[in-house]
Design an enzyme around this catalytic site. Sequence first.
Site, PDB file in Angstrom:
ATOM      1  N   GLU A   1     -50.482 -42.183  15.652  1.00  0.00           N
ATOM      2  CA  GLU A   1     -49.947 -43.532  15.799  1.00  0.00           C
ATOM      3  C   GLU A   1     -49.856 -43.997  17.254  1.00  0.00           C
ATOM      4  O   GLU A   1     -50.058 -45.172  17.545  1.00  0.00           O
ATOM      5  CB  GLU A   1     -48.550 -43.616  15.163  1.00  0.00           C
ATOM      6  CG  GLU A   1     -48.530 -43.438  13.655  1.00  0.00           C
ATOM      7  CD  GLU A   1     -49.142 -44.612  12.905  1.00  0.00           C
ATOM      8  OE1 GLU A   1     -49.325 -45.687  13.523  1.00  0.00           O
ATOM      9  OE2 GLU A   1     -49.446 -44.460  11.710  1.00  0.00           O
TER      10      GLU A   1
ATOM     11  N   SER B   1      -2.016 -41.293 -34.087  1.00  0.00           N
ATOM     12  CA  SER B   1      -1.217 -40.067 -34.148  1.00  0.00           C
ATOM     13  C   SER B   1      -1.466 -39.113 -32.997  1.00  0.00           C
ATOM     14  O   SER B   1      -0.718 -38.142 -32.826  1.00  0.00           O
ATOM     15  CB  SER B   1      -1.485 -39.344 -35.471  1.00  0.00           C
ATOM     16  OG  SER B   1      -0.970 -40.093 -36.555  1.00  0.00           O
TER      17      SER B   1
END
Length: 689
Positions: free
Chosen positions: A94, A364
């Site tokens: 690069e 319950s």
Amino acid sequence: MEVVIDRRVRRKRRLVRLFFRLLLISLVLAAGGAVGLLSYTKMQGPPPLNVSQTTVFYGADHSPIGQHHQGENRHWVDLSSIDQDVIDATISIEDRRFYRHMGFDLTRIGGAVVANLRAGSMAQGASTLTQQYARNLYLSHDKTWVRKWNELLYSLRLEMNYDKNQILEGYLNTVYYGHGAYGIEAASHHYFGKSSDDLTLAEASMLSGIPKGPSFYSPLFDLERAKSRQAVVLQSMVQNGVITQVEADEAHAEPLDFTHDELESSATVGPYFQDAVESMLIQDIGIDPALFEAGGLKIYTTLDPDMQKEAEYWVDREMPDSDLQTALVAMDPRTGDVKALVGGKDYIESPFNRATRATRSPGSSFKPFLYYAALENGFTSASTLLSEETVFEVDEGRQTWAPGNFNQNYANDFITMLQAMAFSDNIYAVKTHLYLGTSRLVEVAQRVGIESPLDDRPSLALGTSDVTVTEMARAYSAFANGGKKVEPRFIKKVVDANGEVLYESEPQLEQVLDPKLAFITTDLMKGMFDPHLSAHASVTGRSVAHLINRPVAGKSGSTTLDSWMVGYTPQLVTSVWVGHDSNTRLNHSTDGQRAKKIWANFTEHALSDQPAIDFPIPDGVVGVEMNPANGLLATEDCPTHRVTYFVEGTEPTKECPKPATDGEEVEAIDEETHEKERFIDRFFKWFGH
């Protein structure tokens, strides 16, 4: 003739002097412009380097369970943590003069300008790594002269305010490698399933060739083209003197194993749990939402990935293809750590978290809090009350209320508290609730961690106030851990992108129950799964008892709209709810057992690798062989028995009576009736119905 020649010579000399003067002026102006430009960029100060990063969620075993990012999957790593081959390959292909220029390369720019003028377009670029980094941070990728000029300004600002290694680190952490992976670390994990400091030369050179065209050079799209690009990278490294030709040839010939992880897919391990964690980070812990969105956080959670998978599996297996919904929360009662959480059948279809946000009537399953309150106030597992159809006067006699048992099934006789829990007898529960005073149940429920508003009324004994699935898991933990209220813990630690610990937690437990009574309540709840207790009715856990091969305790619950199962072992408390989001009646004949089956199967399989241990018996508790039907000591004359636990000194002392002879029958019956006619039932006959 000589005069004419002399004039021409003088004219040429003037032109040459003019040219040199203009050149000198141009150089001075250029130098001044350069100094001015550099001064300007220096005065502008360092541009911000903040970029959104990926936040990673980790399970209790530190394995990644999910991630959060704003469309750019990025994991920032220091330059020192990146393999040197990646650095060498990137610079070689690069920007070979990276360490020698000031952010732009005049030689490359000149060549690119000439090429673009000839082509009549902006097809060829000459961007340095610094310019590419500036573009990644601040600019678009449009190929215009204005963007190029801005790119140059930002590049100079970067070069004037940051050193080369900082710029290189930033570039490697922001460049796009395709498939949603931003930065070398995300790319390394995506393509090769490893960190960027573990890459080989072959892998590093392959990745370094991708940014030129992520879609074009991705090896997952076209391996042959990617290999050609890799060869170019390797030759650039040879020309740059960082590897030899032999090393380049060997790297190019090396076969590569691509993992092909789907980074862009949503997390599949506990998405409801991750949503809950995100909400807690911002609302409860106080993490700045902007910081969370910026990302880069490492969030270490309590989730057990294996348990979570078991929970999701059994929910998927037991729930029908209908609008019926469910929620599950599993906690370690010893720490409060949430090990698994399911907020619905399908997160994609409905991300609403029913485990933490929905409140439903527990039915319950609320009774254990009531019976603990009774134990605190003189009741024992052997305490008997009459189970029969009953009409109660409530609201100081202004109203009547006639609760019923499931399927109107009554003993029409006295039953013990042990049986009342196992059969889920509503009459026994309401009598106990009214005798204690309704505030007792409210106080115990709040003590163990129920924070939802509770109505202080007679029907609370049957679980008519709405609570969350998480609250029920938390509250039952106090029975499983010896009486300690626990704080549900979802997050262990949060670390920011710089390694600073933003939040850290420890388990929070507070002793709120008597350990002896908490154990006795657990013993009562074990009866739900004991088929030997079945009498006029079956124990409520009979349908799933065969699925469990370890000591467990729990309580189911149901209303017209809801079905619950909350149960536990010493290692794990799990709360499960099944019902409809809307106020639609539940078909109990087809769906009434789903919560129990999810709970039983999950509990058994989630703990398959853990020992089957029983609940420890605290000091001061004794076990006796009791006849569960009458609460008396079992003898050979009363052979039905179960080892039942009591606070020492409160255990039964009377033995089952011998069978009566014909002459003694009436007297025996009268004595037995007198013995059973306890104060509480006389109380209700005097002041009620």
